[in-house]
Enzyme design. Sequence first.
Site, PDB file in Angstrom:
ATOM      1  N   ALA A 156      15.912   3.308   2.353  1.00 34.55           N
ATOM      2  CA  ALA A 156      15.656   3.951   1.059  1.00 34.55           C
ATOM      3  C   ALA A 156      15.835   5.470   1.156  1.00 34.55           C
ATOM      4  CB  ALA A 156      14.243   3.604   0.585  1.00 34.55           C
ATOM      5  N   VAL A 157      15.397   6.056   2.256  1.00 34.01           N
ATOM      6  CA  VAL A 157      15.530   7.517   2.424  1.00 34.01           C
ATOM      7  C   VAL A 157      17.016   7.895   2.497  1.00 34.01           C
ATOM      8  CG1 VAL A 157      15.120   9.434   4.042  1.00 34.01           C
ATOM      9  CG2 VAL A 157      13.267   7.832   3.499  1.00 34.01           C
ATOM     10  N   GLY A 174      -1.119  10.074  13.758  1.00 34.95           N
ATOM     11  CA  GLY A 174      -0.561  10.996  14.750  1.00 34.95           C
ATOM     12  C   GLY A 174       0.710  11.647  14.223  1.00 34.95           C
ATOM     13  N   ASP A 203      -1.978  -0.904  10.596  1.00 32.96           N
ATOM     14  CA  ASP A 203      -3.443  -0.800  10.536  1.00 32.96           C
ATOM     15  C   ASP A 203      -4.015  -0.562   9.142  1.00 32.96           C
ATOM     16  OD1 ASP A 203      -3.428  -1.153  13.233  1.00 32.96           O
ATOM     17  OD2 ASP A 203      -3.894   0.917  13.753  1.00 32.96           O
ATOM     18  N   MET A 213      -5.259  -6.637  16.060  1.00 36.43           N
ATOM     19  CA  MET A 213      -5.120  -5.192  16.253  1.00 36.43           C
ATOM     20  C   MET A 213      -5.983  -4.418  15.264  1.00 36.43           C
ATOM     21  SD  MET A 213      -1.230  -4.296  17.337  1.00 36.43           S
ATOM     22  CE  MET A 213      -0.805  -4.294  19.082  1.00 36.43           C
ATOM     23  N   SER A 227     -15.044 -26.861  13.587  1.00 31.64           N
ATOM     24  CA  SER A 227     -14.287 -25.842  14.324  1.00 31.64           C
ATOM     25  C   SER A 227     -14.728 -24.491  13.788  1.00 31.64           C
ATOM     26  CB  SER A 227     -12.787 -26.006  14.087  1.00 31.64           C
ATOM     27  OG  SER A 227     -12.460 -25.649  12.758  1.00 31.64           O
ATOM     28  N   HIS A 255       0.830  -7.720  20.440  1.00 37.29           N
ATOM     29  CA  HIS A 255       1.956  -7.058  19.761  1.00 37.29           C
ATOM     30  C   HIS A 255       2.794  -7.976  18.892  1.00 37.29           C
ATOM     31  CE1 HIS A 255       0.818  -3.792  22.404  1.00 37.29           C
ATOM     32  NE2 HIS A 255       1.531  -3.004  21.625  1.00 37.29           N
ATOM     33  N   LEU A 256       2.567  -9.278  18.938  1.00 40.82           N
ATOM     34  CA  LEU A 256       3.337 -10.112  18.006  1.00 40.82           C
ATOM     35  C   LEU A 256       3.012  -9.731  16.563  1.00 40.82           C
ATOM     36  CD1 LEU A 256       1.634 -12.602  16.484  1.00 40.82           C
ATOM     37  CD2 LEU A 256       1.698 -13.575  18.758  1.00 40.82           C
TER      38      LEU A 256
HETATM   39  O1  F6P Z   1      -1.488   1.854  15.298  1.00 42.11           O
HETATM   40  C1  F6P Z   1      -0.922   0.605  15.321  1.00 42.11           C
HETATM   41  C2  F6P Z   1      -1.353  -0.175  16.529  1.00 42.11           C
HETATM   42  O2  F6P Z   1      -0.660  -1.394  16.526  1.00 42.11           O
HETATM   43  C3  F6P Z   1      -2.860  -0.394  16.682  1.00 42.11           C
HETATM   44  O3  F6P Z   1      -3.363  -1.444  15.893  1.00 42.11           O
HETATM   45  C4  F6P Z   1      -2.981  -0.652  18.154  1.00 42.11           C
HETATM   46  O4  F6P Z   1      -4.281  -0.371  18.607  1.00 42.11           O
HETATM   47  C5  F6P Z   1      -1.965   0.277  18.733  1.00 42.11           C
HETATM   48  O5  F6P Z   1      -0.994   0.498  17.729  1.00 42.11           O
HETATM   49  C6  F6P Z   1      -1.290  -0.195  19.982  1.00 42.11           C
HETATM   50  O6  F6P Z   1      -0.424   0.805  20.418  1.00 42.11           O
HETATM   51  P1  F6P Z   1       0.656   0.626  21.564  1.00 42.11           P
HETATM   52  O7  F6P Z   1       1.725  -0.281  21.060  1.00 42.11           O
HETATM   53  O8  F6P Z   1       1.170   2.011  21.809  1.00 42.11           O
HETATM   54  O9  F6P Z   1      -0.059   0.026  22.723  1.00 42.11           O
END
Ligand code: F6P
Length: 323
Positions: free
Chosen positions: A22-23, A104, A128, A170, A216, A253-254
Amino acid sequence: MKTIGVLTSGGDAPGMNAAIRAVVRTSVFYSKRAVGIYRGYDGLIGGETNELNAKSVKNILEMGGTILQSARSDAFRTPEGREKAALTMKSQGIDGLVVIGGNGTFTGAHLLHEEHAIPVVGIPGTIDNDLFGTDMTIGYDTACNTVMECIDKIRDTANSHNRLFFVEVMGRDAGFIALHTGLATGALEVILPERNTTLEDVFASIERGQSNQKTSNIIVVAEGNKIGSTFSIADAVKQRFPEADTKVTILGHLQRGGSPSCADRINASQLGVAAVEALLNGKTDVMMGMVTGKITQTFFQQAIFNKAPLDMELVRMARILSI
Ligand code: F6P
């Protein structure tokens, strides 16, 4: 403004590609040059850039991850790093920047604007959902759907064996994913960073489940909860209820991957258009957002320092519905 740069930074999130597209396309639509910057602020410091046109971003709307790649840049936390980044922009003729990321990313963007008077606008991209100034960050909806599908599958096996599962999701500072997926999957309990849930509370929920003959049970644990690691919670429960068949699943991370949901694609597309238009209208130091269906702008510092509120009413409702 003739040239607009775009980068993704911090943890990747599904829908970042839709925002990049989009950008780039909005820049081209307004006859501006679009430049992709690779690996977030590290790439800006190192001059890793490539000119992008409408065709360069074809067929990426539906892709997870980020074609520009991402990084958590230590160098950009220093004034020297930001100075180098500003020099890259100057030498490559990049007049304004769109940054896609979370807390960040916007902290760095604010400093770049403050120290070098660089026009910079942000798009909230993190699974998040922890940014103040938008109802939904890009990637959050997809992550919730992914977690929901996983917990549904865990529920099948939990039912078959009368098991108690602790599922860690997460969210090191925010419990949006945990609360919303807990509600969506009928969890017995959700353990959130925003609440002071104790082990005694968890024991009481399990006792309640037992007295209601639940076959369960799923307890959703946000990684940043205040009790401790998910394994330590499961161990404490096992000691208190030795007969319980407990299991732990860490989704990890999935949750960050996969093709973005329809809601994330639309959100990313709208915010991408709005970000470029904001830059062209002379805006800077702001994060674009969507609040009750309307595009908004929030100063980076406000987006970072104010905490996105979790709807505690949902906690009460989840409890009512988990009897
Ligand atoms: O900020 C997104 C996030 O997925 C958080 O939920 C999680 O704590 C963090 O990043 C994990 O970071 P990294 O992939 O750098 O381990």
